[in-house]
Design a protein around this motif. Structure first.
Motif, short mmCIF file in Angstrom:
data_model
loop_
_atom_site.label_atom_id
_atom_site.label_comp_id
_atom_site.label_asym_id
_atom_site.label_seq_id
_atom_site.Cartn_x
_atom_site.Cartn_y
_atom_site.Cartn_z
N GLN A 387 -6.40 -3.72 -16.15
CA GLN A 387 -4.97 -3.79 -16.44
C GLN A 387 -4.50 -2.45 -16.98
O GLN A 387 -5.21 -1.77 -17.72
N LYS A 388 -3.30 -2.07 -16.59
CA LYS A 388 -2.73 -0.79 -17.02
C LYS A 388 -2.34 -0.85 -18.49
O LYS A 388 -1.78 -1.83 -18.96
N TYR A 400 -1.57 7.64 -19.08
CA TYR A 400 -2.05 6.54 -18.24
C TYR A 400 -3.48 6.17 -18.63
O TYR A 400 -4.30 7.03 -18.93
N ILE A 402 -6.49 2.55 -18.16
CA ILE A 402 -6.69 1.14 -17.84
C ILE A 402 -7.88 0.63 -18.64
O ILE A 402 -8.73 1.39 -19.11
N TYR A 481 4.60 -7.46 -8.05
CA TYR A 481 4.03 -6.39 -8.86
C TYR A 481 2.71 -5.95 -8.22
O TYR A 481 1.63 -6.43 -8.57
N LYS A 483 -0.59 -4.12 -7.21
CA LYS A 483 -1.62 -3.50 -8.03
C LYS A 483 -1.67 -1.99 -7.82
O LYS A 483 -1.45 -1.49 -6.72
N GLY A 484 -1.96 -1.27 -8.90
CA GLY A 484 -2.14 0.17 -8.81
C GLY A 484 -3.58 0.51 -8.48
O GLY A 484 -4.47 -0.34 -8.52
N TYR A 493 -5.76 -2.15 -10.36
CA TYR A 493 -5.43 -2.65 -11.70
C TYR A 493 -4.05 -3.30 -11.68
O TYR A 493 -3.21 -3.02 -10.83
N GLN A 495 -0.35 -3.95 -12.83
CA GLN A 495 0.78 -3.25 -13.46
C GLN A 495 2.01 -4.14 -13.37
O GLN A 495 2.17 -4.90 -12.42
N ASN A 496 2.87 -4.06 -14.38
CA ASN A 496 4.09 -4.87 -14.42
C ASN A 496 5.33 -4.00 -14.64
O ASN A 496 6.31 -4.43 -15.24
N ASP A 497 5.26 -2.75 -14.13
CA ASP A 497 6.37 -1.82 -14.33
C ASP A 497 7.39 -1.87 -13.20
O ASP A 497 8.59 -1.71 -13.44
#
Length: 558
Positions: A387-388, A400, A402, A481, A483-484, A493, A495-497
């Motif tokens: 997770q980020k 940044y 994770i 959302y 994943k990155g 990972y 991300q919820n941005d």
């Protein structure tokens, strides 16, 4: 770029008790033991495949196989790809080399399969385009259509996943199988030894990953040596069905290598695991009903993994069927989620994670003339993923980073697939629509709607000397959302941005077959300049622009 892994559009549960090294995003290109093919050919056979890539390079895949006798076959193959790509410092260069052999005795009582494979999945890494270039990319301005003008996050890094595997699977039947024999007894032995390594190299640290212990070359490695061996006794009796009982022994040695961190960390830097499992399997065919039960449970060692499930298949007639699958498993999270070390301060952890518990119920209705429906339900406990996070440095700069995180609460996931293929004359329409929903979109997020549709025309020409197929394909998924991608770990990972998706991808293709040669021409993502430049394969990683690709497969016999 060609040769790079994909993002995820749906959830897939783990269906074995083996503990993985990690680097999951590299594993998409990886050839597992189940992916290796074995051959039987009356005459020597060669297959050559060529495919164009992006900017510079090509894909070449060559296979040669021969039966030196009726009972023994040998094959050798090598697949290599090199593609420069449209963005700076993004070369991909994976190679896979495989040797196989299979043997059957004259009496058919003994059969064996063996393969050796060496894989090196290399790719340069650039961290994606910078945040201040996202508007330039999405604007569609002509000065940015040449993707080489974008400055990536860094230009001095690469990662590579390597593997060497020896695999042997052989079986001895104690009695012959014929029309008069009602029972058959067999003993099967499987032996697999594999060395895996994932490494991240960078000539000097970059603040994209945070602070480093020392300002010098970075070479982070994770390694896994794995030995698996099993002995299985099989009884196949016409009245009672097929029964299997056996044992499996697994030995894993996971370790880290990073010379910079040895003087800064006190972690054990390795995980050793040994365990034995009891394997049970029972299958029975009763007219149109086929039942299969399987389980694998610990009998000794320090790995408490388990697997138990069943398949029930009901054939209504020659074309229609219903299948029910039940699966319950408990497994160890990937090793890199428990223990990892790097020259970057943010990438060091040693966690004692709980076992992940997964339950699955799948129901498949196969009615080709009406509709194929696949329904899946998953229940996850103590699920683990990356997770980020935003980590503050010594100078209070947000960077940044994770971390692996384990969720204590239960997560449910539901998915239903609809598939329909309609043929009218020489035209065919093949459509697949998938709907899926998670009980917690912040933790397990996938697009609610995914659809893939193909409309094509097929015909034979010149007295059937030429087979031609041409058409369009349309792909789309709703926003979610996405994943990155982390190049240091080769992992996706959460991300919820920002939401990504809601962009269509339209391809036009032409396929042809002339005798033993197959050709394809594909106009890929031809709508990219029309529907907007908001397409991504991961945050900060734009998806492919419009391109024309060509390839051929040539088979010939000696």
């Amino acid at each position: 770029n060609s040769g790079l892994a994909y993002n995820e559009l749906s959830f897939h549960s783990k269906n074995d008790h083996y503990t993985e090294i990690g680097a999951k995003n590299k594993k998409i290109l990886f050839k597992s033991a189940d992916d290796v093919n074995y051959y039987y050919v009356p005459t020597p056979f060669t297959e050559l495949m060529y495919s164009s890539v992006f900017v510079q390079g090509q894909t070449l895949d060559a296979l040669y196989t021969v039966n030196t006798s009726k009972n023994y076959n040998f094959s050798i193959s090598r697949k290599g790809l090199r593609s420069l790509g449209n963005y700076q410092n993004f070369i991909s260069n994976p190679t896979i080399f495989t040797i196989t052999s299979n043997y059957s005795s004259k009496s058919k009582n003994y059969n064996s399969r063996f393969h050796y494979t060496k894989q090196e999945l290399f790719a340069e890494q650039n961290g994606g385009i910078r945040d201040n270039d996202i508007l330039n990319f999405e604007s569609g301005d002509e000065q940015f259509i040449d993707r080489g003008v974008f400055d990536p996050q860094f230009e001095n890094a690469s990662n590579q996943f390597s593997s060497k595997r020896f695999f042997l699977d052989h079986i001895y039947h104690f009695n012959e199988s014929d029309s008069l024999s009602k029972s058959r007894y067999s003993l099967r032995h499987i032996l697999a030894y594999e060395e895996q390594e994932n490494r991240f190299d960078q000539t000097s640290p970059n603040n994209f990953f945070g602070e480093a212990f020392v300002s010098e070359k970075i070479s982070d490695k994770i390694l896994l040596n794995s030995l698996k061996t099993s002995f299985i006794f099989l009884l196949n009796q016409s009245l009672i069905g097929e029964f299997k009982i056996g044992t499996e022994f697994i030995q894993d040695k996971y370790s880290l290598e990073n010379f910079q961190t040895e003087i800064f960390t006190n972690d054990s830097r390795k995980i050793n695991s040994e365990a034995g499992f009891l394997i049970l399997n029972y299958a029975k065919q009763m007219n149109k009903l086929k039942f299969d039960f399987f389980s694998s449970n610990k009998i000794f060692g320090d790995n408490e993994s388990m697997l138990i499930g069943s398949n029930i298949h009901l054939g209504l007639n020659e074309k229609n069927s219903v299948n029910l699958k039940l699966l319950s498993s408990k497994y160890v999270p990937a090793y890199n989620k428990s223990l990892f070390s790097s020259n970057y301060l943010n990438y060091n952890w040693n966690y004692d994670l709980d076992y992940v518990e997964s339950n699955q119920v799948s129901l498949v209705f196969n009615f080709p003339k009406i509709l194929d429906v696949n329904i899946d339900y998953y229940s996850l406990n103590d699920f683990v993923q990356f997770q980020k996070t935003n980590l503050s440095t010594a100078i209070d700069e947000e960077v940044y980073g994770i971390r692996p995180i384990q969720y204590n609460e239960k997560i449910d996931f539901f998915r239903v697939n609809f598939n329909k293929k309609i043929t009218f004359g020489k035209f065919t329409f093949d459509s697949r629509i998938m709907y899926q929903k998670s009980s917690d979109e912040n933790k397990v997020s996938f697009p609610e709607i995914v659809t893939r549709n193909t409309f094509f025309y097929s015909t034979e020409m010149f007295k059937k000397a030429l087979f031609l197929q041409s058409g369009f394909s349309f792909k789309y998924f709703s926003s979610y959302y996405m994943k990155g991608y982390d190049p240091l770990l080769s992992e996706l990972y959460v991300q919820n941005d920002r939401l990504f998706g809601e962009f269509p991808v339209i391809d036009f293709f032409i396929n042809a077959k002339i005798q033993q040669t197959r050709l394809f021409l594909k106009f890929e993502h031809l709508n990219s300049s029309i529907t907007g430049y908001d397409y991504y394969s991961a945050p900060n990683y734009p998806y492919r622009d419009f391109t024309i690709r060509f390839g051929l497969v040539w088979n010939f016999f000696l």
